[in-house]
Write an enzyme that holds these catalytic residues in place. Structure first.
Site, short mmCIF file in Angstrom:
data_model
loop_
_atom_site.label_atom_id
_atom_site.label_comp_id
_atom_site.label_asym_id
_atom_site.label_seq_id
_atom_site.Cartn_x
_atom_site.Cartn_y
_atom_site.Cartn_z
CB CYS A 2 52.20 37.65 49.36
SG CYS A 2 53.33 36.86 50.47
NE ARG A 27 46.36 38.24 48.03
CZ ARG A 27 45.66 37.27 47.49
NH1 ARG A 27 44.36 37.43 47.34
NH2 ARG A 27 46.22 36.17 47.07
CD1 TRP A 72 50.48 36.05 56.67
CD2 TRP A 72 51.25 34.19 55.70
NE1 TRP A 72 50.21 34.98 57.50
CE2 TRP A 72 50.67 33.83 56.92
CE3 TRP A 72 51.80 33.18 54.90
CZ2 TRP A 72 50.63 32.52 57.39
CZ3 TRP A 72 51.76 31.87 55.35
CH2 TRP A 72 51.16 31.56 56.59
CG ASN A 98 50.69 35.54 46.29
OD1 ASN A 98 50.93 34.86 47.28
ND2 ASN A 98 49.49 35.64 45.77
N GLY A 99 53.37 33.38 46.52
CA GLY A 99 53.33 31.92 46.35
C GLY A 99 54.52 31.28 47.03
CD GLU A 476 33.25 30.15 62.54
OE1 GLU A 476 34.11 29.27 62.29
OE2 GLU A 476 33.41 31.34 62.21
CE LYS A 480 35.58 33.72 62.99
NZ LYS A 480 35.44 33.29 61.66
CD GLU A 483 39.69 34.08 62.92
OE1 GLU A 483 40.54 34.09 62.03
OE2 GLU A 483 38.51 33.73 62.73
CG HIS A 499 34.68 11.43 78.12
ND1 HIS A 499 34.51 10.26 78.82
CD2 HIS A 499 33.44 11.75 77.64
CE1 HIS A 499 33.24 9.87 78.76
NE2 HIS A 499 32.58 10.76 78.05
CE LYS A 593 38.21 37.51 54.31
NZ LYS A 593 37.41 37.01 55.44
C1 F6R Z 1 38.60 32.35 59.99
C2 F6R Z 1 38.86 32.36 58.56
C3 F6R Z 1 39.59 31.22 57.97
C4 F6R Z 1 39.01 30.90 56.59
C5 F6R Z 1 39.86 29.82 55.91
C6 F6R Z 1 39.26 29.43 54.57
O1 F6R Z 1 37.86 33.47 60.37
O2 F6R Z 1 38.50 33.29 57.88
O3 F6R Z 1 39.56 30.11 58.80
O4 F6R Z 1 37.69 30.46 56.76
O5 F6R Z 1 41.15 30.30 55.72
O6 F6R Z 1 39.18 30.51 53.71
P1 F6R Z 1 38.21 30.47 52.47
O7 F6R Z 1 36.82 30.36 52.97
O8 F6R Z 1 38.47 31.74 51.74
O9 F6R Z 1 38.59 29.25 51.66
#
Ligand code: F6R
Length: 598
Positions: A2, A27, A72, A98-99, A476, A480, A483, A499, A593
Site C-alpha cells: 500500500c 506498492r 494491496w 499502510n500496514g 531466479e 522471474k 511472476e 527423482h 514491489k
Molecule cells: C521478485 C521480487 C521479489 C523481491 C522480494 C524482496 O522479482 O522483486 O521477490 O525480491 O519481495 O524484496 P526486497 O529485495 O525489496 O527486500
C-alpha cells in the site's frame, strides 16, 4: 505494501495526490482513493488502477488538504467499500493506512461489540476509535495518540479532521513514511519517489513518533510527547530517474540499465585499482565464524550466489535463509555470526522481523544490509549499509537490483578473502568489467532472445535447470518467468529432476538448462537429454566456449561471475513471454514491489 500520500498547503493538492499515488502504484494496485476538505469532506474511491481514480476526479476539484491511498489488500476483499480512505461514523475523521493491525479483531470485539462496521478492513477500527475517543472529550491529537497506544502491528497513518482543514496527523510503526517539505505547503508519502517531483527535502519519521503537519510547520514528537528536532535529508534520486523515457515498460528499461549499474558499482567500489569498502565492514565479516545471508524472493536468490563467493573464495561457512522462515524458526547460531541482509527496497517486513528478533537474542550482533535505497528503514536500523547504486527500481519484478547484489557480494567476499590471505588468482575489477561488456552484448541481442522466447514458452508449464550456482540462477530465472508471465515454472537442480519432477515432462514442455561451469557441463547435458527424450522442448544457455549447436551462447566470463550474465537472458525471456501474452509486465497480478507486511 500500500502507498499513502498527504498534502496540506496554500495551493491545490489534487495533482500532488494523483501524481504521488501514480508513483506509489508499484506498492499495491488493486484499488485506490483520495479524500480532502473543500468546505465538506470529499472522498473518491475506486477499484483498480489510479487511472480509474483520475477519471472520477472532477476537473474543478480543489483541495488545500488531502490524503490518498493505493491498496494491496490484506483484510477484506478488493472492492470500493474496503478501499481507503476510511471514515468514522460521523464522517468527521478520515484516514489512510499502510500496514497490518494485528489486534484489530480484539479491538473490534472490545470497542465495537454490537456495532456493524462499514468495511471488512483492519483500518476502519483505527478511524472509529479516533471518533470514539474524541467523543469522550479528547482533542483530535489526544484521540489519535490514545488510538495509536492501542494498536499492535504495523502502520503508517495519515488522519484528517473535517473541523480542522490545516492539519494532517501522521504516525508510523514499522511501515515506511516520510514528510516532504514544500513552499507554503508540506507533503507526506510512503517514500521519496512519491514526492520527488515536488520536493527533494525530507524528514524521516521514526517508529512510534507522531507528527503534526501543517502548511508551514512539521512538529515531530516522540511517544513521551517530547518535541524532536531533526535535520532534513535529500535522497540520491532525481525526478527524471522515475520516468520510463523511451521504453514501453519499466522492466525492460531496468533490464537494459544493468550494464550501467555495473559500471556504477565499479566506480563506487573500486578506487585506484583497489576495492573500496568501509574497513569496519570487512573487519566484521573477517571476524565472523559464520555468515548468515538473509533475504526474500529475488534477494534470497542473489544470496545463494553470494554464499558461493564467501565459501569458495574466503572459506567462511555461509548459510542463506529466507527471512520469513528465519524470524520464527531461528537455526542454531554459531558463536560469532555476521548477518548480511539483502533487500532492494530496504523496507521488507520479513527482514525487519529478523532484525528485531536477532537484536533481542544478542544486542552485540552486527547487521549489514545491501540495499538500493539509502534512507530506507533497514539502512537506518542496520549497523552497516552497502548501497547497490543500481538506480531506482520501479518494475515489480526485480532485475538490476539482483545483478547488483551479486556483484557487490562478490566484491565484499573477494576483499575479505584477500585480507584473510587467500591467494586470489584473478583480478575482480577486470573480470567485472568483462561481465559488464557481456551484459551489453546480450542486451544488443534482444531480437534473437525475443524470437526464442516466443517459440519456447508456449505451454502452461516450464522448467529451468542447473547445477551448482546455475541451480541458483535457475531458481531466479523461474521466479522471474512465473511472476510476470503466470507460466507455472520451477527452477530445479539438474540432477534432482529425475527423482520425481520428471513426471511432469510432456511433449513440448520447455526445459531450459543453464550451464556456466565447465566441470558440470556434461552432467547437466545428460539431464537435458533425459527430458528431451521424453518430448521436452529444450534449450541450453551456456558460455561461448562450451556452446554446441542450437545452444544460446553468452560471452565467456569468469565462471564464478557468470550468474550475473546468464540471468539477463532469462530476464528477457520473462519479459517477452509476458508482453507476448499481453500482460501488464510492470504490475503483475497480486504482487506489490515493496512488501511491508509479514
Ligand atoms: C521478485 C521480487 C521479489 C523481491 C522480494 C524482496 O522479482 O522483486 O521477490 O525480491 O519481495 O524484496 P526486497 O529485495 O525489496 O527486500
Amino acid at each position: 505494501m500500500c502507498g499513502i500520500v498527504g498534502y496540506v498547503g496554500n495551493g491545490n493538492g489534487v495533482q500532488f495526490l494523483i501524481d504521488g499515488l501514480n508513483s506509489l502504484e508499484y506498492r499495491g494496485y488493486d484499488s485506490c482513493g483520495i479524500a480532502g476538505i473543500n468546505g465538506e469532506v470529499k472522498v473518491l474511491k475506486t477499484v483498480g488502477r489510479i487511472k480509474n481514480l483520475e477519471d472520477l476526479v472532477p476537473e474543478d476539484l480543489e483541495l488545500s488538504i488531502g490524503i490518498g491511498h493505493t491498496r494491496w489488500a490484506t483484510h477484506g476483499g478488493v472492492n470500493t467499500t474496503n478501499s481507503h480512505p476510511h471514515q468514522s461514523f460521523n464522517k468527521r475523521f478520515t484516514l489512510v493506512h499502510n500496514g497490518v493491525i494485528e489486534n484489530f479483531q480484539e479491538l473490534k470485539d472490545r470497542f465495537f461489540k454490537n456495532v456493524n462496521l462499514v468495511s471488512e478492513t483492519d483500518t476502519e477500527v483505527i478511524v472509529q476509535l479516533v471518533e470514539l475517543f474524541s467523543n469522550e472529550g479528547l482533542t483530535t491529537k489526544e484521540a489519535f495518540l490514545k488510538t495509536i497506544s492501542k494498536l499492535q502491528g504495523s502502520y503508517a497513518l495519515c488522519l484528517i479532521d473535517s473541523e480542522d482543514k490545516n492539519t494532517i496527523y501522521v504516525a508510523k510503526n514499522k511501515s515506511p513514511l516520510l514528510v516532504g517539505i514544500g513552499e507554503d505547503c508540506n507533503y507526506v508519502g510512503s517514500d521519496a519517489l512519491a514526492m520527488i517531483k515536488y520536493t527533494n527535502k525530507f524528514f524521516e519519521i521514526n517508529d512510534k513518533e507522531i507528527v503534526t503537519v501543517t502548511k508551514n510547520d512539521v512538529v515531530i514528537e516522540n511517544k513521551f510527547g517530547e518535541i524532536i528536532t531533526r535535520d532534513t535529508f535529500t535522497p540520491d534520486i532525481k525526478h527524471g530517474e522515475i520516468d520510463k523515457g523511451v521504453y514501453p515498460h519499466y522492466m525492460i528499461k531496468e533490464i537494459d540499465e544493468q550494464s550501467s549499474a555495473m559500471r556504477n558499482i565499479l566506480s563506487k567500489y573500486f578506487e585506484d585499482k583497489k576495492i573500496s569498502i568501509d574497513a569496519e565492514i570487512v573487519e566484521k565479516v573477517k571476524e565472523a565464524d559464520r555468515i548468515y545471508i538473509i533475504g526474500c524472493g529475488t534477494s534470497y536468490n542473489a544470496g545463494l550466489v553470494g554464499r558461493h563467493y564467501f565459501e569458495k573464495w574466503a572459506k567462511i561457512p555461509t548459510e542463506v535463509h529466507l527471512a520469513s522462515e528465519f524470524a520464527y524458526n531461528v537455526p542454531l547460531l554459531s558463536k560469532k555470526p555476521m548477518f548480511i541482509f539483502l533487500s532492494q527496497s530496504g523496507e521488507t517486513a520479513d527482514l525487519r522481523a529478523v532484525l528485531t528478533k536477532m537484536k533481542e537474542v544478542d544486542k552485540d550482533y552486527k547487521f549489514l544490509v545491501l540495499t538500493n535505497v539509502s534512507a530506507s528503514t533497514l539502512s537506518r536500523e542496520c549497523d552497516y549499509t552497502l548501497l547497490l547504486h543500481a538506480g531506482v527500481e520501479i518494475a515489480v519484478a526485480s532485475t538490476k537490483a539482483y545483478t547488483s547484489q551479486i556483484a557487490i557480494l562478490s566484491i565484499l567476499a573477494y576483499e575479505v578473502a584477500t585480507q584473510i590471505g587467500r591467494k586470489m588468482k584473478f583480478n575482480l575489477e577486470k573480470e567485472l568489467a568483462v561481465v559488464t561488456s557481456a551484459i551489453d552484448s546480450i542486451l544488443d541481442d534482444k531480437k534473437t532472445i525475443k524470437n526464442i522466447a516466443n517459440k519456447l514458452f508456449t505451454e502452461r508449464n516450464a522448467f529451468y535447470i542447473g547445477r551448482g550456482v546455475d541451480y541458483y540462477s535457475a531458481c531466479e530465472a523461474s521466479l522471474k518467468l512465473k511472476e510476470v508471465s503466470y507460466i507455472q515454472t520451477e527452477g530445479f537442480a539438474g540432477g534432482e529432476l529425475k527423482h520425481g519432477t520428471i513426471a511432469l515432462i510432456e511433449k513440448n514442455t520447455p526445459v531450459v538448462a543453464l550451464i556456466t561451469n565447465t566441470k558440470l557441463d556434461l552432467n547437466t547435458r545428460s539431464n537435458i537429454s533425459e527430458v528431451a527424450s521424453r518430448g521436452a522442448n529444450t534449450l541450453v544457455i551456456t558460455l561461448e566456449k562450451l556452446a554446441r549447436e542450437n545452444d544460446y551462447a553468452i560471452p565467456n566470463v569468469h565462471e564464478d561471475l557468470a550468474p550475473i550474465v546468464s540471468i539477463v537472458v532469462t530476464q528477457l525471456f520473462a519479459y517477452y513471454a509476458a508482453t507476448g501474452r499481453g500482460l501488464d509486465v510492470d504490475k503483475p497480478r497480486n504482487l506489490a514491489k515493496s512488501v511491508t507486511v509479514e
